[in-house]
Design an enzyme around this catalytic site. Structure first.
Site, PDB file in Angstrom:
ATOM      1  N   ASP A 105      38.135  36.525  44.079  1.00 19.29           N
ATOM      2  CA  ASP A 105      37.389  36.924  42.871  1.00 19.29           C
ATOM      3  C   ASP A 105      36.297  38.033  43.520  1.00 19.29           C
ATOM      4  O   ASP A 105      36.276  37.787  44.623  1.00 19.29           O
ATOM      5  CB  ASP A 105      36.757  35.902  42.125  1.00 19.29           C
ATOM      6  CG  ASP A 105      35.934  36.700  40.889  1.00 19.29           C
ATOM      7  OD1 ASP A 105      36.365  37.670  40.265  1.00 19.29           O
ATOM      8  OD2 ASP A 105      34.720  36.045  40.526  1.00 19.29           O
ATOM      9  N   LYS A 106      35.964  38.898  42.671  1.00 21.30           N
ATOM     10  CA  LYS A 106      34.763  39.967  43.157  1.00 21.30           C
ATOM     11  C   LYS A 106      33.474  39.492  42.995  1.00 21.30           C
ATOM     12  O   LYS A 106      32.652  39.270  43.760  1.00 21.30           O
ATOM     13  CB  LYS A 106      35.240  41.203  42.994  1.00 21.30           C
ATOM     14  CG  LYS A 106      34.212  42.560  43.614  1.00 21.30           C
ATOM     15  CD  LYS A 106      34.356  43.810  42.836  1.00 21.30           C
ATOM     16  CE  LYS A 106      33.552  43.946  41.455  1.00 21.30           C
ATOM     17  NZ  LYS A 106      32.037  43.828  41.680  1.00 21.30           N
TER      18      LYS A 106
END
EC number: 7.6.2.1
Length: 1483
Positions: A573-574
């Protein structure tokens, strides 16, 4: 018959009457079969006597029917708000009806109707007058075993394993006297040892679960004394043990509280039969205890109980909030134990019950029932109905007052912690396993490592080999027996009369006993032991310890440690994973004008990535590419200047350092000038009270905002940093509306803190001071719930004043007192300091007169409100529906009419406000994603057309700089339009069916024809060490994919900033339009053509979520997408949903068969984490739900570097070598028995003494292999981190392969031949004993057994790369134990090997043959390993050479110059050494 027919006719006529709302006109299974007496009160001029006569006739028929068939007396008339509860008719008539009973609808399944201060309907009672419905207790049990079930259940679990069943069968087989095994103890020892060790481990783990269960079940709650819960039996049933002890059932007169004679039921006919008691205390209850909340255990809380929740306390069950200390009934809760989010969320009480301020009012003034559906695990959805009842005027019945819809915002869930609220009163709805937190606490999906799966295949191979060996021996034994039977002389010396077939059959089972050790009995338990130690080493690794959050790496799935060294694809995920999830307001666009791009803030991570991207096409210096290994192993050290690798970092030359220093000085000068302009502009407009003037805390400082806010801007005004122009009135209005929206459209909680960082508690006129926080004694209202330290005596089983109950309460009290002493000086401010801005421990801002701290549901929201505060639009307080805001120094009070909450589907939030003077209007403020707001703008409005294009350009610029964007809009409402909409919204909120869909539709109708205000840009900074970590992971051969919900441009720029993308990559993009399939095929063709031409340029693929939706429609498209993705070094998916994240992981895991790792930090990453082979959760700003569902929990993304490249590589190597050595030593042990069968006519006789057979795996050879699996290191940690390429041995799966298995197998066969025949030729025809005693077969087999044990213990040492004292100690210890066993055990005359130690150890021939056979057996392995490691070295052994060479050089330098302890020395002689020249050529 006529009377019965008349009764039936009257019943159906009653069902058709309009006076009973929601009753169908035909008979079905939806409603309880009940007839009610109605009393009609006319309300109009059209009432007539005929209607009354009809009603009277119906009532008469009703009563007659009741006497005839004894039907139940009432049903329900409330609206079910759950889909599992039935429909309500919408019939409305002008006549109002009051009934002496309340109609209740039939409910099914686990749906429920909970009664409060009301008697239960008769159909809910059994023949003893007790409720038929039974609810689960609130006692939660997560343990697997009890004291009584542990032994049988654990044995059942263990013997479900095929290996354990095999060894149990072998033990039983050996106990059969026919096979001549004389030692039952030794026969059962191996399987008993393995089972006992596993049972102890399982028991210890389950004991820890019991301790956790006892702590949670024994926590203290507060329930209402004097309240008799009608939902539970009045007569307390005795348990089996109570009946066994002769205890008698308590009579109603012996109960603490009894039913008063005047109790009324829900229908007039209920007086004919006693109903269960309601909560009316008798005179036996002291007045000072009536309506007081007493202590009880959490496990005793029941459905329908009143509970008191105080600040800092956790809710023991899912409960409907009734009222709180807040006048509007709002209670703030912390939900991190459920959804992982640390932000506070509001929960709302029932508006009609906000007046409840004490327990006495709960007993006297509250009569209602709650209808709710089946318990579900959905944390964000709940629908129910609370129906308030009043007594009739004559006091003989009940009438419905109001139906109140209740949703998730009215529910306080188990695990919610009350914050910012003095107290709250709630009614329990779901308990125990039916609560949402328990239904969501399912275990992480069972995962097995890649090696474990492959190892099971090797075990099957060993089974096949065992079967073949036994079959060969059985067949040859049968042939031998047939040949003997054909010889007439056999009968002279053999009394064996069995047939050759039977002889072969029995020989098969004898051979099975002889060769049984080819299956390693201790392998499984040894693996569990080794992986436990590996988990401990990971947990104790200080390089993965985060000091800021006091968090270490926590392994939760210990069986996946070897998979850490084989990861091929990493999905991340960012937000919150690569970034910090700490938002900063950087820029905004208002009315088409961009603010914040004046250079005050440093370059954002995304802007840096965009700059790198722009430099991509610029010419760069060419770099010659050398040998592959030379490129991999580039180092800063030269032959004559060896720098320790521990000291080597990125070296910046002096010119670069000076240039960077000049840039920093220039930036600071410009920043100071901008801030001076900002302060002057601010003071020219208002005097700040809440705005920060600390430049180090301000991410946004643009003086143009204040100049444009001036009532009359002069063209002559100038600034040193900005060009000033006269601001048009529309610009000023837009700016005001823009920041008013930011300060009002939210759900934040405000705290004012003093100069010490402690929260300032504001006391209203209605409030008084209370005690400390720990006892819940915050400043409380003058009328408040009373609490006693005494126990609540009303619980049927646990709440008796028994010794166990008092003991549990006292234990919990002592624990709470210890916690209180541990926080001696703890104040409420310190309590909230722990949950406010954890990334800034120095939250005190000395430049602010009154400091406000906002606690929001999301970091974005807190950043927006804080930015508005610093610009003079300060949100001060929320008191019910009143919002107080300071606008440029003047306070205003706004009336909040409605809040249209944000969710992942709507992607927007709106508030409807009534504004005070000078506005005096109603407005809607809306903020959300740009694509959502654009669809809802009024495109006929000229003002929107003017600013729309420029705002979109600014949003694109924000995205290019890596900023998260939101678009803001508003509109004004007329009172008439709002009232019409409010009526529709109210109707949708009380709908019995499809309530959520109807609410969404009504909300969407309001959020149309909006006027655009502007957009915001918020930065989420990268975490420390992320770029270097990703670069090293890519160098290690791991393909990194980022799956994010951000826009494409934002994701690309963050990819450049984090080294996921680089300037030399080819970027390919798949967007979500109709031609995505064609684009994918074109991209595939171009990439394949480039690779076919030998183009080594790396490729990166960027995919939008809309494109994934189309490409996942068919398996063919999905396979083509996978094929394209596998050709790319990096893949970036943007605008993806949580489900798409999981689908992408599943696509690669199943399509490629690769080991995948997913890392995330939020609840939206849980599905991705559980879908991957390894799930890693980051305990970040979004809470702990991701880490709770993960296999490994870390605090920072950069810790993956050590977890994978070091610990993962070590564990993969350790497990691989340990398993191969296990199979090796078992084959080595078994095959001498096969060679012996050749010379014993395949008789099936056991070659070794039985003690060797049983102790070989369990004692004689187990320790060195286990130590190899626990402590070995191929390369030390600094060199593994410096050379990530070593990790490729794991991604390529080189260490545990089928080829290596057969090589170890073949090596074991070779060594067994050497050992057997070395002693065979020594004993054949000669007498090696020194005293002249004749040798025996047992002496021969004992010599071979000792030689096999010696070689089997030396082999793990030979395969060990990093010798520690553990390995030395256990290898020597095992050999001493084995040799001493033969000597000491052989002293007993009753054993078969009596005197064997003296016979073997007394002659020189045994020792000489033992030495020579060991050397010869190891010779092939030594030669092959030497050639492989020195002449054909792979990357791992090459780095070992590098490390060894560096150590030698440092040692040489220290000898020449002892002062240079770090080894920084120029050595001219080193370059002349042959090894140095060879190594330089290799590099």
């Amino acid at each position: 018959m006529s009377s019965v027919a008349a009764s039936i006719k009257a019943r159906w006529a009653l069902k058709r009457k309009d006076t009973l709302t929601g009753v169908p006109a035909r008979r079905d299974e939806n409603y309880e079969e009940i007839i009610m007496t109605t009393r009609t009160r006319t309300s109009g001029r059209n009432n007539n006597n005929s209607n009354n006569n009809n009603n009277n006739n119906e009532n008469t028929e009703h009563q007659r029917q009741q006497q005839t068939d004894g039907a139940s007396s009432y049903t329900t008339g409330s609206t079910s708000s759950s889909s599992s509860i039935l429909r309500q008719s919408s019939d409305k008539k002008r006549t109002k009806t009051a009934t002496s009973g309340v109609q209740l609808r039939r409910i099914y399944g686990a749906a429920r109707r909970v009664f409060v201060n009301l008697p239960l309907p008769k159909y809910e009672l059994d023949k003893h007058g007790n409720p038929k419905r039974h609810y689960v207790t609130n006692k939660v049990r997560t343990s697997k075993y009890t004291l009584w079930s542990f032994l049988p259940k654990n044995l059942f679990e263990q013997f479900r394993r095929a290996a354990n069943m095999y060894f149990l069968g072998m033990a039983i087989l050996q106990l059969i006297p026919y096979f001549g095994v004389d030692s039952p103890a030794l026969t059962l020892l191996p399987i008993c040892a393995v089972v006992a060790i596993t049972a102890i481990k399982d028991g210890f783990e389950d004991y820890q679960r019991h301790k956790v269960d006892a702590r949670y079940n024994g926590s203290i709650s507060h329930t209402l004394i004097g309240y008799k819960n009608p939902n539970y039996p009045f007569h307390v049933p005795l348990t089996f043990w109570q009946r066994l002890r002769g205890k008698k059932q308590m009579t109603p007169s012996q109960q603490p509280y009894q039913q008063p004679p005047s109790s009324t039921s829900l229908s007039s006919s209920s007086q004919q039969q006693p109903s269960p008691p309601i909560a009316t205390p008798t005179e036996s209850l002291p007045d000072d205890k009536r309506g007081v909340f007493g202590r009880s255990l959490s496990m005793d809380v029941r459905v329908g109980d009143f509970i008191l929740l105080r600040n800092g306390e956790s809710c023991p069950a899912d409960a409907v909030l009734l009222s709180s200390s807040d006048a509007s009934g709002v209670c703030f809760v912390e939900t991190k134990d459920l959804d992982g989010e640390t932000n506070l969320k509001p929960r709302h009480g029932i508006p009609d019950l906000h007046h409840i301020q004490s327990g006495a009012e709960c007993l006297d003034d509250v009569h209602f029932y709650i209808e709710a559906g089946t318990p579900t695990p959905d944390l964000y959805m709940f629908e129910g109905t609370l129906v308030l009842l009043d007594k009739d005027q004559d006091g003989n019945g009940w009438s419905e007052r109001k139906k109140v819809p209740i949703g998730i915002d009215n529910l306080v869930l188990r695990g919610h912690v009350v914050r910012n609220t003095h107290w709250a009163i709630a009614i329990v709805l779901y308990t125990g396993t039916e609560s949402k937190i328990i239904q969501n606490s399912s275990e992480t999906p069972s995962k097995r490592s890649r090696i474990e799966k492959q190892m099971n295949e090797e075990v099957i191979i060993a089974f096949v080999v065992l079967f073949i060996l036994c079959l060969i021996c059985a067949i040859l034994a049968g042939f031998m027996k047939a040949a003997d039977d054909a010889d007439a002389g056999t009968s002279l010396y053999s009394r064996e009369t069995n047939s050759p077939a039977f002889w072969g059959f029995t020989n098969f089972w004898s051979s099975l006993i002889t060769f049984q050790n080819i299956i390693p009995i201790s392998l499984y338990v040894s693996i569990e032991f080794v992986k436990t130690f590996q988990a401990y080493f990971i947990w104790s690794d200080l390089d993965m310890y985060d000091e800021a959050s006091d968090t270490a790496c926590v392994p939760k799935s210990w069986n996946l440690s070897d998979d850490l060294g084989q990861v091929e694809y990493l999905f991340s995920d960012k937000t919150g994973t690569l970034t910090r999830n700490i938002m900063e307001f950087r820029e905004c666009s208002i009315g088409g004008k961009r603010y914040g791009n004046n250079g005050f803030s440093p370059e954002s991570e995304g802007a840096r990535g965009a700059r790198i991207r722009k430099e991509k096409n610029q010419p760069a210096a060419t770099v010659e590419e050398g040998d592959q290994h030379a490129g991999l192993l580039t180092t800063a050290a030269t032959d004559d200047n060896i720098v320790p690798v521990e000291k080597i970092d990125t070296i910046i030359n002096e010119e670069e350092e000076e240039e960077e220093a000049d840039e920093n000085r220039s930036f600071q000068q410009r920043r100071t000038a901008i801030f001076d302009d900002y302060k002057r502009a601010l003071y020219s407009l208002f005097t700040p009270c809440y705005s920060s003037l600390d430049p180090n805390r301000l991410p946004f400082a643009d003086p143009r905002v204040f100049w444009d806010l001036q009532p009359k801007a002069s063209p002559t005004q100038t600034s040193t940093t900005s060009e000033m122009t006269a601001a048009a009135p529309t610009t000023q209005d837009r700016i005001q509306e823009f920041f008013m929206l930011l300060s009002l459209c939210h759900t934040v909680v405000v705290d004012k803190i003093d100069k010490e960082g402690k929260v300032i508690m504001e006391v209203d006129n209605e409030e008084i001071a209370g005690g400390d926080d720990e006892e819940g004694g915050l400043e409380q209202q003058s009328q408040q719930p009373q609490v006693t330290d005494e126990n609540n005596p009303l619980y049927p089983g646990e709440a008796k004043k028994s010794r166990g109950f008092r003991k549990k309460l006292k234990k919990n009290l002592r624990r709470r007192k210890k916690d209180k002493l541990r926080r001696k000086s703890s104040t409420r401010g310190e309590e909230f300091e722990s949950i406010i801005n954890v990334e800034r421990p120095d939250i005190v801002d000395t430049t602010v007169e009154t400091q406000l701290v906002y606690k929001a549901e999301s970091p974005d929201e807190a950043a927006l409100v804080s930015a508005a505060r610093d610009l003079g639009f300060s949100f001060l307080s929320r008191q019910g529906k009143r919002l107080t805001v300071d606008l440029l120094g003047t306070e205003y009070e706004f009336q909040l009419l409605n809040t249209l909450d944000f969710n992942s589907t709507r992607k927007r939030m709106s508030v409807i406000l009534q504004r005070p003077y000078p506005w005096n209007d109603i407005v809607l403020y809306c903020k959300g994603a740009d694509n959502v707001i654009l669809e809802r703008l009024d495109h006929t409005d000229p003002s929107n057309k003017e600013v729309l294009q420029q705002t979109q350009n600014d949003i694109d610029a924000f995205s290019n700089d890596g900023l998260r964007t939101l678009m803001l809009a508003w509109k004004s409402l007329t009172p008439e339009k709002y009232e019409l909409w409010e009526a529709e919204y109210e109707a949708a909120s009380t709908a019995a069916e499809n309530r959520a869909e109807k609410i969404d539709a009504v909300q969407d109708s309001m959020e149309q024809n909006l006027t655009l205000l502007g957009a915001t840009g918020i930065e989420d900074k990268l975490q420390e060490g992320v770029p270097q970590c990703i670069e090293d992971l890519r160098r290690a051969g791991i393909k990194v994919w980022v799956l994010t919900g951000d826009k494409l441009e934002t994701a690309i720029n963050i990819g450049y900033a984090s080294n996921l993308l680089d300037g030399n990559m080819n970027l390919w993009t798949l967007r979500g339009h109709d031609q995505v399939e064609r684009d994918m095929d074109d991209t595939m063709a171009q990439v394949s053509a480039a690779l076919a031409k030998g183009d080594t340029t790396e490729n990166a693929l960027i995919i939008e979520g809309a494109a994934l939706t189309r490409l996942f429609e068919t398996d063919d498209l999905k396979n083509r997408l996978l094929e394209l993705s596998l050709l790319c070094k990096s893949v970036l998916c943007c605008r993806v949903s949580p489900l798409q994240k999981a689908l992408v992981v599943e696509m690669v895991k199943e399509g490629k068969g690769a080991v995948t790792l997913a890392v995330g930090d939020g609840a939206n990453d849980v599905s991705m984490i559980q879908a991957a082979n390894i799930g890693v959760g980051i305990a970040g700003q979004e809470g702990v739900q991701a880490s709770m569902a993960s296999d490994y929990a870390i605090a920072q993304f950069r810790f993956l570097h050590k977890l994978l490249l070091v610990q993962g590589h070590w564990n993969y190597h350790r497990i691989s070598e340990m398993i191969l050595n296990f199979f090796y030593k078992n084959v080595l042990w078994v095959f001498p028995s096969l060679w012996y069968q050749i010379y014993s006519r395949f008789s099936g006789n056991i070659f070794y003494d039985y003690s060797f057979l049983q102790l070989y795996n369990v004692i004689f050879t187990v320790a060195p292999v286990v130590i190899l699996g626990c402590t070995d290191e191929t390369i030390t940690a600094p060199y593994l981190r410096k050379y990530p390429q070593v990790y490729e041995v794991g991604t390529d799966h080189r260490l545990y392969t089928r080829l290596r298995y057969w090589l170890y197998f073949g090596d074991a066969v070779w060594q067994s031949l050497v050992l057997f025949y070395a002693f065979y030729f020594a004993y054949d025809g000669s007498d090696p004993n020194p005293d002249g005693r004749p040798n025996s077969m047992l002496q021969f087999s004992s010599a071979v057994a000792l030689a096999a044990v010696l070689v089997a213990n030396l082999m793990p040492g030979f395969n060990t790369y990093y010798w520690t004292w553990f390995q030395f100690f256990f290898v020597i210890a095992e050999l001493l134990i084995t040799f001493l066993w033969v000597l000491i055990y052989g002293l007993f005359q009753s054993v078969n090997i009596y005197g064997m130690g003296y016979m073997l150890y007394g002659g020189w021939s045994f020792w000489l043959i033992l030495l020579l056979s060991t050397i010869v057996s190891f010779l092939p392995r030594y030669v092959i390993v030497f050639a492989k490691q020195w002449w054909y070295a792979d990357v791992m052994h090459t780095v070992r050479h590098v490390e060894k060479f560096d150590k030698k050089q440092r040692k040489k330098n220290r000898k020449k110059d002892p002062v240079l302890k770090d080894g920084h020395h120029h050595s001219s002689s080193s370059s002349n050494s042959p090894f140095s020249k060879w190594f330089q050529a290799f590099r």
